[in-house]
Design a protein around this motif. Sequence first.
Motif, PDB file in Angstrom:
ATOM      1  N   ASN A   1       7.961  18.808  -5.717  1.00  0.00           N
ATOM      2  CA  ASN A   1       9.033  19.269  -4.825  1.00  0.00           C
ATOM      3  C   ASN A   1      10.042  18.192  -4.454  1.00  0.00           C
ATOM      4  OD1 ASN A   1       8.556  22.202  -3.954  1.00  0.00           O
ATOM      5  ND2 ASN A   1       6.516  21.292  -3.943  1.00  0.00           N
ATOM      6  N   CYS A   2       9.935  17.028  -5.041  1.00  0.00           N
ATOM      7  CA  CYS A   2      10.915  15.976  -4.760  1.00  0.00           C
ATOM      8  C   CYS A   2      12.263  16.398  -5.339  1.00  0.00           C
ATOM      9  CB  CYS A   2      10.480  14.649  -5.377  1.00  0.00           C
ATOM     10  SG  CYS A   2      11.715  13.345  -5.174  1.00  0.00           S
TER      11      CYS A   2
ATOM     12  N   CYS B   1      15.115   7.739  -5.357  1.00  0.00           N
ATOM     13  CA  CYS B   1      14.830   8.320  -4.040  1.00  0.00           C
ATOM     14  C   CYS B   1      16.109   8.376  -3.205  1.00  0.00           C
ATOM     15  CB  CYS B   1      13.771   7.488  -3.318  1.00  0.00           C
ATOM     16  SG  CYS B   1      13.387   8.109  -1.658  1.00  0.00           S
ATOM     17  N   ALA B   2      16.349   9.531  -2.604  1.00  0.00           N
ATOM     18  CA  ALA B   2      17.524   9.706  -1.748  1.00  0.00           C
ATOM     19  C   ALA B   2      17.134   9.844  -0.273  1.00  0.00           C
ATOM     20  CB  ALA B   2      18.327  10.922  -2.199  1.00  0.00           C
ATOM     21  N   GLY B   3      15.831   9.696   0.015  1.00  0.00           N
ATOM     22  CA  GLY B   3      15.387   9.711   1.399  1.00  0.00           C
ATOM     23  C   GLY B   3      15.314  11.077   2.046  1.00  0.00           C
ATOM     24  N   HIS B   4      15.144  12.129   1.252  1.00  0.00           N
ATOM     25  CA  HIS B   4      15.048  13.477   1.813  1.00  0.00           C
ATOM     26  C   HIS B   4      13.809  13.643   2.701  1.00  0.00           C
ATOM     27  CE1 HIS B   4      18.349  15.133  -0.501  1.00  0.00           C
ATOM     28  NE2 HIS B   4      17.871  14.538  -1.570  1.00  0.00           N
TER      29      HIS B   4
ATOM     30  N   PHE C   1       2.497   9.295   1.854  1.00  0.00           N
ATOM     31  CA  PHE C   1       3.878   8.820   1.855  1.00  0.00           C
ATOM     32  C   PHE C   1       4.322   8.429   3.258  1.00  0.00           C
ATOM     33  CE2 PHE C   1       3.424  11.774  -1.660  1.00  0.00           C
ATOM     34  CZ  PHE C   1       3.942  11.039  -2.719  1.00  0.00           C
ATOM     35  N   GLU C   2       5.215   7.466   3.292  1.00  0.00           N
ATOM     36  CA  GLU C   2       5.874   7.103   4.547  1.00  0.00           C
ATOM     37  C   GLU C   2       7.307   6.723   4.207  1.00  0.00           C
ATOM     38  OE1 GLU C   2       4.843   2.449   5.218  1.00  0.00           O
ATOM     39  OE2 GLU C   2       3.276   3.860   5.759  1.00  0.00           O
ATOM     40  N   MET C   3       8.125   6.611   5.219  1.00  0.00           N
ATOM     41  CA  MET C   3       9.514   6.225   5.010  1.00  0.00           C
ATOM     42  C   MET C   3       9.669   4.759   5.403  1.00  0.00           C
ATOM     43  SD  MET C   3      10.727   8.949   3.778  1.00  0.00           S
ATOM     44  CE  MET C   3      12.496   8.958   3.782  1.00  0.00           C
TER      45      MET C   3
ATOM     46  N   ALA D   1      11.400   6.676   0.628  1.00  0.00           N
ATOM     47  CA  ALA D   1       9.974   6.988   0.567  1.00  0.00           C
ATOM     48  C   ALA D   1       9.202   5.838  -0.087  1.00  0.00           C
ATOM     49  CB  ALA D   1       9.742   8.274  -0.209  1.00  0.00           C
ATOM     50  N   VAL D   2       7.991   5.643   0.423  1.00  0.00           N
ATOM     51  CA  VAL D   2       7.071   4.643  -0.114  1.00  0.00           C
ATOM     52  C   VAL D   2       5.712   5.315  -0.218  1.00  0.00           C
ATOM     53  CG1 VAL D   2       5.994   2.404   0.288  1.00  0.00           C
ATOM     54  CG2 VAL D   2       8.342   2.791   1.043  1.00  0.00           C
ATOM     55  N   ALA D   3       5.042   5.113  -1.355  1.00  0.00           N
ATOM     56  CA  ALA D   3       3.707   5.686  -1.557  1.00  0.00           C
ATOM     57  C   ALA D   3       2.646   4.649  -1.235  1.00  0.00           C
ATOM     58  CB  ALA D   3       3.546   6.162  -2.988  1.00  0.00           C
ATOM     59  N   ASP D   4       1.517   5.103  -0.742  1.00  0.00           N
ATOM     60  CA  ASP D   4       0.388   4.240  -0.440  1.00  0.00           C
ATOM     61  C   ASP D   4      -0.078   3.559  -1.730  1.00  0.00           C
ATOM     62  OD1 ASP D   4      -2.065   3.081   0.198  1.00  0.00           O
ATOM     63  OD2 ASP D   4      -2.713   4.764   1.430  1.00  0.00           O
TER      64      ASP D   4
END
Length: 64
Positions: free
Chosen positions: A53-54, A10-13, A24-26, A32-35
């Motif tokens: 699309n990631c 993850c690059a935080g886009h 998802f949340e940051m 990114a973090v998934a529920d």
Amino acid sequence: MRVRVDEDRCAGHGMCLTLCPEVFEMSEDGWAVADPEGVPAGLEDAAREAVENCPERAISEIND
């Protein structure tokens, strides 16, 4: 259905958060973090769109 974010890729886009904010949340660090509870019913298509699309291909779909 569940999704997982590879924190090493993850690059935080934030594309996932834009496409599916219900799943998802940051983190405070900007990744990114998934529920962990999984994708709520009716949001599977939006979650799959986020996977597809990631830019870093850091999200994967997990089918239990």
